[in-house]
Scaffold this motif. Structure first.
Motif, mmCIF file in Angstrom:
data_model
loop_
_atom_site.group_PDB
_atom_site.id
_atom_site.type_symbol
_atom_site.label_atom_id
_atom_site.label_comp_id
_atom_site.label_asym_id
_atom_site.label_seq_id
_atom_site.Cartn_x
_atom_site.Cartn_y
_atom_site.Cartn_z
ATOM 1 N N PHE A 104 0.835 -1.216 0.000
ATOM 2 C CA PHE A 104 0.000 0.000 0.000
ATOM 3 C C PHE A 104 0.864 1.259 0.000
ATOM 4 C CE2 PHE A 104 -2.206 -3.399 2.274
ATOM 5 C CZ PHE A 104 -3.388 -3.468 1.560
ATOM 6 N N VAL A 105 1.790 1.332 -0.932
ATOM 7 C CA VAL A 105 2.750 2.446 -0.913
ATOM 8 C C VAL A 105 2.098 3.763 -1.366
ATOM 9 C CG1 VAL A 105 4.955 3.249 -1.869
ATOM 10 C CG2 VAL A 105 4.631 0.822 -1.377
ATOM 11 N N ASP A 106 1.141 3.670 -2.296
ATOM 12 C CA ASP A 106 0.651 4.900 -2.941
ATOM 13 C C ASP A 106 -0.696 5.374 -2.401
ATOM 14 O OD1 ASP A 106 2.872 4.538 -4.538
ATOM 15 O OD2 ASP A 106 1.738 3.343 -6.016
ATOM 16 N N ARG A 107 -0.965 6.651 -2.679
ATOM 17 C CA ARG A 107 -2.270 7.206 -2.278
ATOM 18 C C ARG A 107 -3.273 7.147 -3.432
ATOM 19 N NH1 ARG A 107 1.009 11.074 0.504
ATOM 20 N NH2 ARG A 107 0.880 10.555 2.699
ATOM 21 N N GLY A 108 -2.752 6.992 -4.643
ATOM 22 C CA GLY A 108 -3.650 6.928 -5.804
ATOM 23 C C GLY A 108 -4.147 8.298 -6.235
ATOM 24 N N PHE A 109 -3.369 9.371 -5.975
ATOM 25 C CA PHE A 109 -3.765 10.707 -6.441
ATOM 26 C C PHE A 109 -3.341 10.856 -7.903
ATOM 27 C CE2 PHE A 109 -3.214 12.743 -1.942
ATOM 28 C CZ PHE A 109 -4.373 12.107 -1.528
ATOM 29 N N GLU A 156 1.560 19.747 -15.416
ATOM 30 C CA GLU A 156 1.651 20.483 -14.156
ATOM 31 C C GLU A 156 2.866 19.996 -13.349
ATOM 32 O OE1 GLU A 156 -2.466 21.563 -12.452
ATOM 33 O OE2 GLU A 156 -2.629 19.468 -12.998
ATOM 34 N N PRO A 157 4.070 20.476 -13.686
ATOM 35 C CA PRO A 157 5.280 19.983 -12.996
ATOM 36 C C PRO A 157 5.231 20.197 -11.484
ATOM 37 C CG PRO A 157 5.844 21.454 -14.816
ATOM 38 C CD PRO A 157 4.360 21.482 -14.705
ATOM 39 N N LEU A 158 4.430 21.152 -11.042
ATOM 40 C CA LEU A 158 4.358 21.442 -9.605
ATOM 41 C C LEU A 158 3.669 20.316 -8.820
ATOM 42 C CD1 LEU A 158 5.587 24.015 -8.535
ATOM 43 C CD2 LEU A 158 3.342 25.074 -8.476
ATOM 44 N N THR A 159 3.062 19.359 -9.539
ATOM 45 C CA THR A 159 2.393 18.266 -8.819
ATOM 46 C C THR A 159 3.340 17.074 -8.595
ATOM 47 O OG1 THR A 159 1.542 17.379 -10.902
ATOM 48 C CG2 THR A 159 0.066 18.828 -9.662
ATOM 49 N N ALA A 160 4.611 17.198 -9.050
ATOM 50 C CA ALA A 160 5.571 16.098 -8.816
ATOM 51 C C ALA A 160 6.158 16.254 -7.413
ATOM 52 C CB ALA A 160 6.670 16.144 -9.870
ATOM 53 N N HIS A 161 5.320 16.108 -6.418
ATOM 54 C CA HIS A 161 5.781 16.339 -5.045
ATOM 55 C C HIS A 161 5.549 15.121 -4.158
ATOM 56 C CE1 HIS A 161 1.606 16.898 -4.149
ATOM 57 N NE2 HIS A 161 1.521 17.996 -4.880
ATOM 58 N N LEU A 162 6.044 15.223 -2.938
ATOM 59 C CA LEU A 162 6.055 14.088 -2.022
ATOM 60 C C LEU A 162 4.666 13.494 -1.754
ATOM 61 C CD1 LEU A 162 8.337 12.681 -0.501
ATOM 62 C CD2 LEU A 162 7.786 14.055 1.497
ATOM 63 N N VAL A 163 3.650 14.345 -1.691
ATOM 64 C CA VAL A 163 2.308 13.828 -1.362
ATOM 65 C C VAL A 163 1.780 12.923 -2.470
ATOM 66 C CG1 VAL A 163 -0.103 14.487 -0.984
ATOM 67 C CG2 VAL A 163 1.712 15.744 0.174
ATOM 68 N N SER A 164 2.045 13.275 -3.758
ATOM 69 C CA SER A 164 1.399 12.502 -4.815
ATOM 70 C C SER A 164 2.323 11.539 -5.563
ATOM 71 C CB SER A 164 0.721 13.450 -5.812
ATOM 72 O OG SER A 164 1.651 14.373 -6.272
ATOM 73 N N THR A 212 -9.017 -11.692 0.127
ATOM 74 C CA THR A 212 -7.839 -11.162 -0.567
ATOM 75 C C THR A 212 -8.307 -10.005 -1.446
ATOM 76 O OG1 THR A 212 -6.696 -13.267 -0.579
ATOM 77 C CG2 THR A 212 -6.010 -11.686 -2.241
ATOM 78 N N ILE A 213 -7.663 -8.857 -1.301
ATOM 79 C CA ILE A 213 -8.070 -7.738 -2.160
ATOM 80 C C ILE A 213 -7.091 -7.596 -3.317
ATOM 81 C CG2 ILE A 213 -9.431 -6.417 -0.500
ATOM 82 C CD1 ILE A 213 -7.011 -4.709 0.066
ATOM 83 N N ASP A 214 -7.588 -7.051 -4.421
ATOM 84 C CA ASP A 214 -6.809 -7.011 -5.660
ATOM 85 C C ASP A 214 -6.144 -5.653 -5.856
ATOM 86 O OD1 ASP A 214 -7.694 -9.632 -6.810
ATOM 87 O OD2 ASP A 214 -9.635 -8.670 -6.429
ATOM 88 N N PRO A 215 -5.089 -5.616 -6.690
ATOM 89 C CA PRO A 215 -4.482 -4.320 -7.012
ATOM 90 C C PRO A 215 -5.541 -3.367 -7.576
ATOM 91 C CG PRO A 215 -3.151 -6.112 -7.886
ATOM 92 C CD PRO A 215 -4.397 -6.743 -7.335
ATOM 93 N N GLY A 216 -5.444 -2.128 -7.186
ATOM 94 C CA GLY A 216 -6.410 -1.130 -7.674
ATOM 95 C C GLY A 216 -7.501 -0.818 -6.664
ATOM 96 N N VAL A 217 -7.714 -1.741 -5.698
ATOM 97 C CA VAL A 217 -8.733 -1.474 -4.674
ATOM 98 C C VAL A 217 -8.213 -0.342 -3.779
ATOM 99 C CG1 VAL A 217 -9.809 -2.428 -2.580
ATOM 100 C CG2 VAL A 217 -9.761 -3.769 -4.691
#
Ligand code: HEM
Length: 496
Positions: A97-102, A109-117, A387-392
């Motif tokens: 579960f590494v990502d937030r899926g934002f 929008e280069p400004l969105t390449a940040h730690l949160v997303s 068992t949950i699948d990728p993408g959930v």
């Protein structure tokens, strides 16, 4: 013919919006029946309730379950109720579960390449590079800059109260202070957000204002990313991108040309840029360029100023309603100030009751009401057949957990002493800053900044209710960070 086409289109749209709705039934996971188009979050989509409240309703319907299967529009989402399972997802089994899926579009929008997303190994590399910038030592070095902002805060309040009865909307006041702090340490300039016409305060308002168009943009990005891209929509107006990128670039150029150095985040990132220029980088590493620095400074601004401002204003609100807590805080501030003579870093660190006040404030009013993750590798839920699948998607309903009497007896009462036993903070039902490797990187910084502001405000002013103090506060359904409708009104009067 046209009628047939319209009917076919309606049918296709209906099929698309409900296609996934059998996911939890097939897996035998309990949950509320979804509604076509909305899934289980109709009240969020139609701005009838803020996400914390909507998820709390579902949380309360299933007191016996460890998790509940819901749909955010058409995305199958597991809402976690059990603190032990939360620990697995956020900490022990983080690899799944590494990502937030934002959704972001870095090219546009280069400004969105940040730690949160950022995701996966690019996030991991960046987090490792930025973590030393938030160490206790580095934050201590930033204290003099913070302290200057807190003096400005006291003068600002004094000016606001001139010839007035003292009734004040304090969310705007605290937002100016936290903008000033983040501005100073992340962008390297005295923003002077305390002055009437601060351009940075105006930018902050543009980003966070609870307008319908801001909320619609966020909803489209989250739930219809393909539409967001197809319509060339932006996370923030172009004006904001241009302003922050230009500002950071100019400041970096100035520092490099003049040789000026300051103990702030910007300086630490300039060092990373200089190091990256000399070292060979892993392929998946995000190399520090001016644009990458601008994106991180921007996210510190974004993630830092509103969360801290909202917590401070909620805390002042609770102190107006709980005068005995305020007096205890004042006694602590008096004792520590008498001992240290100046409001130093060490002095603020000794104010432990202020810490309890802030912890209880964030328990009752968590600024981030829900946490999210997305499953990136199939995951067998421990102690179950599921068992949950990728993408959930995963939702952790922080607001609901914080208001569950099983976790916090008498949850609507403001009781700072609950946190005297620090084990409370380790329990996975208390999550104002998130949890695990992806928890808030700015937590220590925020606590110091908020304690400093509180110690200044409560030392100089007494906080009481005023006719405009709303009881209870109503939360704006259009905001991402928990924000009361109409702001937070209290009365401030000078202490003798
Ligand atoms: C009261 C103040 C604050 C609160 C309540 C807060 C809360 C949070 C929460 C809930 C998260 C998500 C954690 C998770 O998903 O597990 C987060 C992430 C983050 N916060 Fe904060 N925050 C605060 C202040 C700050 C400040 C002052 C900064 C920067 C100077 C900051 C920077 C960040 C960043 C960059 C992330 C993303 C971390 C990552 O994904 O690696 N926050 N914060």
């Amino acid at each position: 013919m046209i009628l047939f086409l319209v009917a076919a289109l309606c049918f296709l749209f209906y099929a698309y919006s409900t296609w996934t709705f059998s996911y939890w039934r097939k897996k035998k996971v309990k949950g509320p029946p979804p509604i076509p188009l909305f899934g289980n979050i109709k009240d969020i989509v139609l701005f009838k309730s803020f996400p914390g409240e909507c998820h709390q309703k579902i949380y309360r319907q299933y007191p016996e379950e460890r998790y509940v299967g819901i749909y955010q529009l058409r995305t199958p989402t597991l809402l976690l109720r059990d603190p032990d399972l939360i620990k697995h997802v956020f900490v022990k089994d983080f690899e799944h579960f590494v990502d937030r899926g934002f959704h972001t579009n870095e090219e546009r929008e280069p400004l969105t390449a940040h730690l949160v997303s950022l995701e996966g190994s690019r996030w991991r590399n960046l987090r490792a590079k930025l973590t030393p910038a938030f160490s206790s030592g580095k934050i201590k070095n930033m204290f003099p800059l913070m302290s200057q902002c807190s003096d400005n805060l006291v003068s600002f309040i004094k000016d606001q109260l001139k010839g007035d009865k003292g009734d004040l909307e304090v969310r705007e006041v605290t937002a100016r202070f936290t903008t000033d702090v983040i501005g100073t340490v992340a962008f390297g300039l005295q923003f002077d957000a305390m002055s009437g016409d601060s351009v940075f305060r105006e930018m902050g308002k543009k980003i966070t204002q609870p307008t319908l168009s801001n909320a619609m943009g966020r909803a489209t990005r989250a739930f219809f990313p393909w539409l967001f891209d197809a319509l060339q929509m932006r996370t923030f107006p172009l004006e904001i991108h241009t302003f922050f990128t230009k500002f950071v670039k100019e400041t970096i150029d100035y520092r490099q040309a003049s040789g000026e150095k300051r103990a702030d985040f910007l300086q630490l990132m300039i060092q990373l840029k200089n190091m990256d220029a000399t070292l060979s980088q892993a392929e998946d590493s995000l190399v520090f360029t001016d644009s990458v620095i601008a994106a991180q400074a921007f996210v510190f601004f974004l993630a830092g100023f509103e969360t801290s401002a909202t917590t401070l204003s909620f805390c002042l609100y609770e102190l107006a309603l709980n005068p005995s807590c305020q007096e205890q805080a004042f006694r602590e501030i008096s004792t520590v100030r008498a001992k240290h003579e100046t409001l130093s870093y060490e002095a603020v660190n000794e104010m432990t009751y202020l810490e309890l006040l802030l912890e209880e404030t964030m328990r009752k009013h968590p600024p981030v009401a829900n946490l999210s993750r997305v499953c990136n590798k199939a995951y067998a839920i421990p102690g179950s057949d599921l068992t949950i699948d990728p993408g959930v998607a995963i939702v952790v309903p922080v607001h609901a957990l914080h208001h569950d009497p099983i976790n916090f007896p008498d949850p609507e009462r403001f009781i700072p002493e609950r946190f005297s036993n620090k084990d409370r903070l380790k329990n996975h039902s208390y999550l104002p800053f998130g949890e695990g490797p992806r928890h808030c990187i700015g937590m220590r910084f925020a606590m110091l900044e908020m304690k400093l502001a509180l110690s200044q405000i409560l030392w100089h002013y007494k906080v009481t209710q005023c006719p405009k103090t709303a009881i209870p506060l109503k939360i704006d359904p259009k905001t991402f960070i928990t924000t009361p409708v109409g702001g937070v009104w209290v009365n401030l009067s000078l202490r003798n």
